[in-house]
Scaffold this active site. Structure first.
Site, PDB file in Angstrom:
ATOM      1  N   ASN A  32       0.852  -1.196   0.000  1.00  0.00           N
ATOM      2  CA  ASN A  32       0.000   0.000   0.000  1.00  0.00           C
ATOM      3  C   ASN A  32       0.891   1.250   0.000  1.00  0.00           C
ATOM      4  O   ASN A  32       0.809   2.106   0.888  1.00  0.00           O
ATOM      5  CB  ASN A  32      -0.936  -0.010   1.202  1.00  0.00           C
ATOM      6  CG  ASN A  32      -2.175   0.836   0.982  1.00  0.00           C
ATOM      7  OD1 ASN A  32      -2.284   1.542  -0.032  1.00  0.00           O
ATOM      8  ND2 ASN A  32      -3.100   0.803   1.930  1.00  0.00           N
TER       9      ASN A  32
ATOM     10  N   HIS B 173      -7.638   3.515   9.113  1.00  0.00           N
ATOM     11  CA  HIS B 173      -8.193   2.232   8.694  1.00  0.00           C
ATOM     12  C   HIS B 173      -9.572   1.987   9.287  1.00  0.00           C
ATOM     13  O   HIS B 173     -10.406   1.335   8.646  1.00  0.00           O
ATOM     14  CB  HIS B 173      -7.245   1.087   9.090  1.00  0.00           C
ATOM     15  CG  HIS B 173      -6.119   0.890   8.138  1.00  0.00           C
ATOM     16  ND1 HIS B 173      -4.920   1.561   8.251  1.00  0.00           N
ATOM     17  CD2 HIS B 173      -6.002   0.103   7.034  1.00  0.00           C
ATOM     18  CE1 HIS B 173      -4.107   1.183   7.271  1.00  0.00           C
ATOM     19  NE2 HIS B 173      -4.740   0.302   6.513  1.00  0.00           N
TER      20      HIS B 173
END
Length: 491
Positions: A347, A378
């Site tokens: 990522n 997140h």
């Protein structure tokens, strides 16, 4: 893609593809997501060929990219897409009305606050069930874009050039964006569903047709025998990435159910298997879940490339590269010999975002604050916080070990190979130990898992931090040079 078996079909998006969803045995949300990404791929080719900078004005390109993006969002999320549009409009109001000295702070608080409220509702709505195309996914990407742009505008207008890092200076934005530019940057069809986040200046250069030329001008083409600038085509890069997408999809469909993650906290499994065997099982359970992320991120990268976005320049061999906004490097992930190398290649654009808005700007405890921000970004599942709080001592300990011991193993090839093998094994096990709560989410299973593993990486990391001395990187390597210089002076 796959871990949601047994969850009710709660999609708020289009039901047009429900027959296909039932035929494939996949949740409708996932089918809608993949269908939209494949349509986005086709739209990207059309956008590059028929709406290229030579055929259409920047206004037309901005408008079309935005309209396609809005359509895909509504198709996938239905009325939930209103959250996406509300956040973008709210942030634009802040961008235009807040003082330039506070625009980055206000934008950050508003975007992260709205995202967190959505994440909280996600826990209660889905009751610890994650649908891969839940609307909070695009919200997370848009939060990155909102804060990235706000900080870059602040850097470009409110700060002096000499106070900026080279990266901040290069990406600083000198004027506040127009409404159409703002909408296009956040809602364009190439990145609205799966990202990745990119710099505002790079995106505007792409829309205006300067993106590739800017990179090509860094090379002296006359010396290479060219009388004009070449015209790199992304087709080769797109085909390569689509091949990786296909392989990832096949691997996921074959192996996704082979190692159920729930088995990790099964009482009989814990009782009957050793810690070593359970560690190997955790490694395999994490490995078979990676291809779904590879699939989504590589496909998103291919969509951007197909539209003509993502050209990163020319290497020394004269090869063109299309990895400007690449989100992962599979080879570096699977061969990582350090925790940092692993997360730097996983990522990647999120790692860049965290570095730009937090790590580089934190006056104290940058690593700790960066991991805390990553956890909140997140979501609010407890497993996320277990993962990122665990990662703090693990990565700090890994850095200490590397600085204290690596120089002993690089003097010969044999020692270096031995060091790389050992550090690869430890890194893979440490990563799997750290991210397992990310997959099981709830408090009780997370504690049960770490208890069954005797908190061994927690304890080892804390011991390393307490016992080993702090040495700056490269300190040991410099000493022989210094001794050599002193010896020459004495002679």
């Amino acid at each position: 893609m796959g871990d949601e078996e047994g969850l009710p079909d709660r999609t708020t998006g289009s039901t047009l593809l429900r027959p296909l969803s039932e035929r494939l045995g996949l949740p409708l949300d996932q089918v809608n997501f993949v269908a939209c990404q494949l349509l986005a791929l086709l739209a990207a080719f059309w956008f590059r060929i028929y709406l290229g900078p030579k055929n259409a004005s920047p206004v037309v390109r901005h408008a079309c990219a935005t309209m396609f993006g809005v359509y895909f969002a509504v198709f996938c999320f239905g009325w939930y897409s209103l959250h996406i549009f509300t956040l973008v409009l709210l942030s634009y109001c802040i961008m235009t009305t807040a003082s330039i000295r506070n625009v980055h702070r206000c934008s950050f608080v508003a975007a992260m606050g709205y995202l967190t409220l959505c994440q909280i509702s996600r826990v209660y709505i889905f009751n610890y069930g994650i649908l891969s195309t839940d609307f909070s996914g695009p919200m997370m990407i848009i939060t990155q874009k909102i804060t990235t742009l706000a900080f870059q505008v602040h850097d470009g207008i409110a700060r002096k050039a000499e106070d900026l890092t080279p990266d901040q200076l290069q990406n600083a934005v000198k004027t506040r964006p127009s409404f159409l530019e703002y909408l296009s940057y956040h809602l364009n069809f190439m990145s609205i569903l799966a990202g990745p986040c990119s710099n505002f200046k790079d995106y505007i250069a792409f829309i205006e047709g300067r993106h590739v030329q800017m990179k090509l001008l860094e090379v002296n083409w006359k010396q290479k025998g060219y009388d004009r600038l070449p015209e790199p085509s992304p087709n080769g890069a797109v085909l390569h990435k689509l091949f990786l997408v296909l392989v990832s999809l096949i691997l996921f469909l074959i192996f996704s159910k082979a190692f159920p993650v729930e088995y990790i906290v099964d009482d009989m499994f814990i009782k009957e298997k050793s810690v070593l065997w359970r560690s190997i099982y955790v490694y395999l359970a994490i490995q078979v879940r990676k291809p779904k992320y590879y699939f989504a991120w590589i496909l998103a990268d291919a969509v951007n490339n197909a539209a003509g976005y993502g050209f990163s320049g020319v290497d020394e061999q004269g090869r063109f590269h299309w990895d400007l906004i690449c989100n992962l490097n599979i080879w570096n992930i699977e061969t990582s010999t350090s925790f940092k190398m692993y997360i730097d290649n996983w990522n990647m654009q999120t790692a860049v975002w965290l570095k730009r808005v937090c790590y580089e700007r934190a006056s104290r405890y940058p690593t700790v604050l960066t991991f805390i921000l990553s956890a909140f970004w997140h979501g609010v599942y407890p497993g996320y916080f277990f993962t990122f709080i665990t990662a703090i001592p693990v990565i700090l300990a890994a850095k200490k070990i590397r600085n204290n011991f690596r120089h002993y193993f690089i003097s010969s090839r044999t020692r270096k190979v031995f060091y790389d093998i050992i550090t690869w094994i430890v890194t893979q096990l440490a990563v799997c130990y750290t991210v397992t709560p990310f997959t099981i989410l709830a408090v009780k299973p997370c504690i049960k898992y770490y208890s069954s593993m005797y908190f061994h990486f927690h304890i080892l990391s804390l011991l390393v931090l307490l016992i080993l001395p702090m040495k700056p990187p490269g300190q040991t390597q410099k000493r022989p040079q210094e001794n050599s210089i002193n010896h020459k002076k004495m002679r």
